[in-house]
Design a protein around this motif. Structure first.
Motif, PDB file in Angstrom:
ATOM      1  N   GLY A  91      17.368 -25.270 -17.023  1.00 47.46           N
ATOM      2  CA  GLY A  91      16.183 -25.379 -16.178  1.00 47.46           C
ATOM      3  C   GLY A  91      15.406 -24.091 -16.002  1.00 47.46           C
ATOM      4  N   ALA A  92      15.593 -23.129 -16.892  1.00 48.69           N
ATOM      5  CA  ALA A  92      14.870 -21.854 -16.800  1.00 48.69           C
ATOM      6  C   ALA A  92      13.368 -22.088 -16.707  1.00 48.69           C
ATOM      7  CB  ALA A  92      15.167 -20.980 -18.013  1.00 48.69           C
ATOM      8  N   GLY A  93      12.690 -21.183 -15.973  1.00 44.57           N
ATOM      9  CA  GLY A  93      11.231 -21.215 -15.958  1.00 44.57           C
ATOM     10  C   GLY A  93      10.702 -20.733 -17.304  1.00 44.57           C
ATOM     11  N   LEU A  94      10.716 -19.419 -17.491  1.00 44.92           N
ATOM     12  CA  LEU A  94      10.241 -18.849 -18.748  1.00 44.92           C
ATOM     13  C   LEU A  94      11.230 -17.785 -19.203  1.00 44.92           C
ATOM     14  CD1 LEU A  94       7.783 -18.817 -20.728  1.00 44.92           C
ATOM     15  CD2 LEU A  94       6.921 -16.885 -19.407  1.00 44.92           C
ATOM     16  N   THR A 131      18.623 -18.574 -25.304  1.00 42.35           N
ATOM     17  CA  THR A 131      17.335 -19.153 -24.907  1.00 42.35           C
ATOM     18  C   THR A 131      17.462 -20.665 -24.743  1.00 42.35           C
ATOM     19  OG1 THR A 131      16.196 -17.380 -26.088  1.00 42.35           O
ATOM     20  CG2 THR A 131      14.899 -19.341 -25.551  1.00 42.35           C
ATOM     21  N   GLU A 132      18.133 -21.317 -25.684  1.00 40.21           N
ATOM     22  CA  GLU A 132      18.345 -22.767 -25.575  1.00 40.21           C
ATOM     23  C   GLU A 132      19.111 -23.118 -24.302  1.00 40.21           C
ATOM     24  OE1 GLU A 132      18.714 -23.635 -30.395  1.00 40.21           O
ATOM     25  OE2 GLU A 132      20.421 -23.994 -29.072  1.00 40.21           O
ATOM     26  N   ARG A 182      18.739 -16.595 -29.552  1.00 39.64           N
ATOM     27  CA  ARG A 182      18.217 -17.966 -29.686  1.00 39.64           C
ATOM     28  C   ARG A 182      19.122 -18.981 -29.003  1.00 39.64           C
ATOM     29  NH1 ARG A 182      16.438 -16.548 -35.894  1.00 39.64           N
ATOM     30  NH2 ARG A 182      14.385 -15.737 -35.342  1.00 39.64           N
ATOM     31  N   GLU A 184      17.793 -23.142 -11.444  1.00 41.70           N
ATOM     32  CA  GLU A 184      16.688 -24.030 -11.825  1.00 41.70           C
ATOM     33  C   GLU A 184      15.355 -23.346 -11.521  1.00 41.70           C
ATOM     34  OE1 GLU A 184      17.179 -27.592 -12.471  1.00 41.70           O
ATOM     35  OE2 GLU A 184      15.025 -28.019 -12.615  1.00 41.70           O
ATOM     36  N   GLY A 185      14.505 -23.282 -12.513  1.00 39.79           N
ATOM     37  CA  GLY A 185      13.167 -22.714 -12.314  1.00 39.79           C
ATOM     38  C   GLY A 185      13.110 -21.196 -12.399  1.00 39.79           C
ATOM     39  N   GLN A 186      14.273 -20.539 -12.502  1.00 33.94           N
ATOM     40  CA  GLN A 186      14.284 -19.067 -12.536  1.00 33.94           C
ATOM     41  C   GLN A 186      13.857 -18.536 -13.904  1.00 33.94           C
ATOM     42  OE1 GLN A 186      18.135 -17.198 -11.834  1.00 33.94           O
ATOM     43  NE2 GLN A 186      17.184 -15.446 -10.823  1.00 33.94           N
ATOM     44  N   ASP A 187      13.031 -17.515 -13.905  1.00 35.02           N
ATOM     45  CA  ASP A 187      12.650 -16.860 -15.158  1.00 35.02           C
ATOM     46  C   ASP A 187      13.786 -15.950 -15.630  1.00 35.02           C
ATOM     47  OD1 ASP A 187      10.195 -18.077 -15.094  1.00 35.02           O
ATOM     48  OD2 ASP A 187       9.128 -16.343 -14.291  1.00 35.02           O
ATOM     49  N   TYR A 208      16.991 -22.706 -21.133  1.00 35.77           N
ATOM     50  CA  TYR A 208      16.040 -23.804 -20.877  1.00 35.77           C
ATOM     51  C   TYR A 208      16.776 -25.083 -20.501  1.00 35.77           C
ATOM     52  CZ  TYR A 208      11.947 -21.077 -22.265  1.00 35.77           C
ATOM     53  OH  TYR A 208      10.948 -20.140 -22.318  1.00 35.77           O
ATOM     54  N   GLN A 209      17.936 -25.315 -21.125  1.00 36.79           N
ATOM     55  CA  GLN A 209      18.717 -26.497 -20.751  1.00 36.79           C
ATOM     56  C   GLN A 209      19.173 -26.422 -19.298  1.00 36.79           C
ATOM     57  OE1 GLN A 209      21.746 -26.582 -23.792  1.00 36.79           O
ATOM     58  NE2 GLN A 209      20.442 -27.670 -25.251  1.00 36.79           N
TER      59      GLN A 209
END
Lengths: 410, 410
Positions: free
Chosen positions: B51-54, B44-45, B41, B24-27, B48-49
Motif C-alpha cells: 500500500g505504499a504511496g510513492l 518496490t513491488e 525492483r 498504508e499510504g506511506q511514501d 506497492y503491494q
C-alpha cells in the motif's frame, strides 16, 4: 558493439560543449532512464573534464514505474516526488545546469489504466512546475539529448533484431545530432548561424500572425505582443549560451493565447504517454482549442487538454522546413525531441517566457498580459508537410509568404 | 542464476514487512547502488503491494564516482548534493520511510587521493546531516539491507569465480537476514524477542558504566545519564515499529561523551572508504580518543577522527555475543552492517538520540547535557572477541558480570 563508442563519446561531448556549454565550477543535475547509463557515464566524464563542480544523476527505472501501475493503490496515482523536484529547483536557483537524457520506451504506459496515467502525469506536472519554470524561463543553461535504448529502438524498427534496431536508431541519433561529422562542434556553429538567419528575418518582419493553409488546415495563429523568434543557441539568464535541444531544426516563438482561430490537421502521429494519437483534427476559437477529434485516442488527448485552464491554448509555434534532415530520414521516432524537429508544429500549454522581447526581465503577469499562456502541460504536435503554405500577416493586414510547400519561401 | 530469486524476493519482503513495517499510504525513499537494481525492483513491488504511496529510488553509480576522482578539479571535492539531501529531509518530515541498500564495492575509493576522499566525505556528511538526524532520531521508520553486488562479493571471496563469489555472498546475506528460513517473518519475531530480553535486563540494571578487559584492552565506558538500551525492533516517532538493520545481532546504547577512559584494541579490521584499517589501538581520556595507532592506515583514521569536535568521542556502545551467526560464519564482510554484528563494538561520533529514556521528546541541548555526543561521522569499530570480559559497574562502584569470554554471562 551495436552503439559506436566513438560517436557516443562525441555525443556526450556535444551535450557538454554545445548543449550546455557547462561553465567551470558549475554543478550539473542530470536525469536519465537507467538503460541510458552508458551515455550518462560519458557525459559525466566530459562534464568533469570541463571543470564541473558536482554531477548528480537521478535515474528513472521503467520496471519500477510498471510495478507501481501493477501493484499500487489507486491513491498512489495522485502523488509525486515533490521533495525531489523542489530540491532540483533549489539546485537551479544555485545555478546548477540541467541535462535530460530522453530514451524511455515511448510505449511504456500503453495498456495501463488511462485514468491512472493521467492522474500520475498531472500530479507530476504540478510538483515539477517550480523547477520547470526555471528551465523554460532559461534561468540556467539546459539541454536534452537522446540515447538509443533497446525498447525505444524496437518500437521505431519493429522488424529488425534488437541489435540491428539499436544500431539503426543510434545512427539516426548520431546523424541528427551531427556527431557523425568530422568536427561536430564546428557543424553546430554553422547550423546555429543558419537558424539565426531565419529567426532574425522573422523578428525583423514582426508579423502579427501566421496563416496556415493546406489539406484540412486553414488556421490563423496570432503571435504574442512583443514576441521574439528564437532557434538553436540561446542565452540563459546566467549568461551562458546553451543549445537546449540536441538535435534541433526549429525556429519558434510564443503565440497569443487569445488569438488562434480556424481548423488544423495533424500531419504525423503523436506519441503521448504510451498512446499513439493519429489523424488529429482541431478547431480553435479565440485562442481556445474548442473541438478535437482523432482517428485514434482522441478521447485520451481531450482528457490531457483538460489538465488545466491553459491546456487548450497554445504555448509555442515552430517552423521547420519539410526538407530538414530528421524529416528526410523518414523515421517516426515516437519521441517529441525528434518528431517535432521533422515538421512545423504547435504546442498546447505552457509558453517559453524567453520568447518575448526583454523576456528575461518580464513578470508572469506581464507575459500573460502580452498573450503568453500558462499550463502544467507543454505538448507539441505536428502540423507541417510538403503541402503546407504559410503566410506572415502584418498588423495592417498585408501578407507575405513565409513557407511554400513546406519550405522557406525565401 | 547465482542469486536465488525466491530468497531475494523474501529478502525484499523482510525489508518491507520487518525492516520498515511500511504503512498504508506511506511514501518510501530508497537509495541503492545501480548494481543492486534487482533487489530495488523486488522491494518496490512489495512496497506497492503493502500500500505504499510513492516509491522513489536514488541510485548511485560507482563509475560516475570514479569519473569524478579521475577528471574533476580539486574544488569539486568540497561539494555535495545539498539540494538532494534537503529534499530527502523534506520527504522524511512528510513521513516518508527510508530504505538504504548497501552493496557498494567497499574498496571503490582505494587508491584515490586520501585528501580528496576525506574532503568529499566531509562535504557529504555536512550536507546530509539534517536528513540523517531525522533518521538517527527515529522521526520515521527506516531500514538498511544488503545486496550481493559482484564487486563486493569478489572482495569477500577473492579466490572464487565471480559467479561463485556472488552465490556465496548471497547465501551469507540470506542466512544472516533469516530469509533462508521457512517463515522469515516469524523468525524475526522470535529474534526480536530474544534481543528484547537482553536489553530489558540491561535497562533494569541501569549500569553507570561498562568495564572491558581482554588482550590489549582495559576500558571503562561510562553510559550517558538516562541512557536506554535498545536492539532489534524499534518504535519510531511516527508510531511505526521498524527493524533498522537487517541483519542485526546487537543491543546498544549511548555512552557518555566525557566518561570513557583507558585503552582498547580493535579485534577485526575496519573497512572505511576503501581502506582497511588493521590492528587498531586507542587510548581514551575523559571521553576523548587521545591516542590512536594502527598497523595499517592509522594516519587515515586519525584524519577521519578529526572531522569535527565530536569525532574523537563515542556515540554508541554495542554488545554482540561472539557466537552470533555472523561471527560464526567467519566471514570478514568489509561492510559495517555485517561486521559490526559479528562483534561487540563502539562507534566514534554521532549518538542515537533515541537511546535515552524519553529520547523522542528530548532537545539536542538536553541530549548533550546528558552526555550524548554530536558529530558528522558515525563509525563503528569492533572490540569484541572470545577473550573479552565485560562487567557492569553500578553507581556505587559494585560490579556484576555482563559478558564472559565474549558470551552473555547469564
Amino acid at each position: 558493439m551495436t552503439i559506436d563508442p566513438v560517436k557516443l563519446d562525441k555525443l556526450a561531448q556535444v551535450a557538454i560543449k554545445v548543449g550546455l556549454q557547462l561553465a567551470e565550477g558549475q554543478d550539473l543535475v542530470m536525469t536519465a532512464p537507467m538503460s541510458a547509463a552508458p551515455l550518462v557515464r560519458r557525459i559525466t566524464e566530459h562534464a568533469y573534464q570541463a571543470g564541473a563542480g558536482l554531477v548528480t544523476t537521478i535515474y528513472s527505472d521503467e520496471e519500477a514505474t510498471l510495478a507501481r501501475y501493477k501493484h499500487a493503490n489507486s491513491a498512489s496515482f495522485d502523488k509525486a516526488a515533490g521533495w525531489l523536484y523542489s530540491g532540483m529547483a533549489e539546485a537551479f536557483r544555485n545555478n546548477a545546469a540541467r541535462l535530460a537524457i530522453s530514451g524511455d520506451n515511448p510505449m511504456m504506459l500503453a495498456g495501463q489504466d488511462p485514468d491512472k496515467v493521467t492522474r500520475a502525469m498531472r500530479a507530476n506536472s504540478a510538483a515539477y512546475k517550480p523547477a520547470l519554470q526555471l528551465i523554460t524561463g532559461f534561468d540556467i543553461n539546459w539541454n536534452i539529448v537522446s540515447y538509443p535504448t533497446t525498447a525505444w529502438a524496437k518500437l521505431v524498427f519493429p522488424n529488425d533484431s534488437e541489435e540491428d534496431a539499436v544500431t539503426k536508431l543510434a545512427d539516426a541519433i548520431f546523424k541528427a545530432s551531427r556527431v557523425d561529422q568530422e568536427d561536430p562542434i564546428a557543424a553546430w556553429a554553422e547550423h546555429n548561424a543558419n537558424l539565426k538567419k531565419r529567426w532574425t528575418w522573422l523578428n525583423d518582419k514582426s508579423f502579427a500572425s501566421l496563416h496556415y493553409t493546406g489539406p484540412g488546415t486553414d488556421l490563423t495563429v496570432g503571435l504574442a505582443d512583443g514576441h521574439r523568434w528564437k532557434g538553436g543557441a540561446s542565452e540563459a539568464k546566467n549568461g551562458i549560451t546553451c543549445n537546449p535541444n540536441i538535435p534541433t531544426e526549429e525556429v519558434f516563438t510564443t503565440p497569443h493565447k487569445l488569438r488562434v482561430d480556424g481548423y488544423v490537421a495533424g500531419t504525423k502521429p503523436l506519441s503521448h504517454n504510451g498512446a499513439l494519437i493519429e489523424e488529429m483534427q482541431a478547431r480553435f476559437e479565440g485562442g481556445k482549442l474548442v473541438e478535437f477529434k482523432a482517428a485514434k485516442n482522441g478521447d485520451l488527448f481531450n482528457t490531457v487538454l483538460d489538465t488545466d485552464e491553459g491546456g487548450r491554448r497554445l504555448g509555442e509555434v515552430a517552423l521547420v522546413p519539410h526538407s530538414s534532415p530528421i524529416s528526410a530520414s523518414g523515421i517516426l521516432f515516437f519521441n517529441t525531441l525528434y518528431d517535432e524537429n521533422a515538421s512545423c508544429h504547435i504546442a498546447q500549454g505552457q509558453c517559453y517566457s524567453d520568447c518575448f522581447v526583454g523576456g528575461k526581465g518580464l513578470s508572469q503577469e506581464q507575459i500573460s498580459a502580452q498573450g503568453g499562456n500558462t499550463s502544467n502541460i507543454h505538448i507539441d504536435w505536428m502540423i507541417g508537410s510538403d503541402k503546407i503554405n504559410i503566410d506572415g500577416v502584418h498588423a495592417d493586414g498585408t501578407t507575405e509568404p513565409v513557407m511554400r510547400g513546406g519550405e522557406w519561401a525565401n
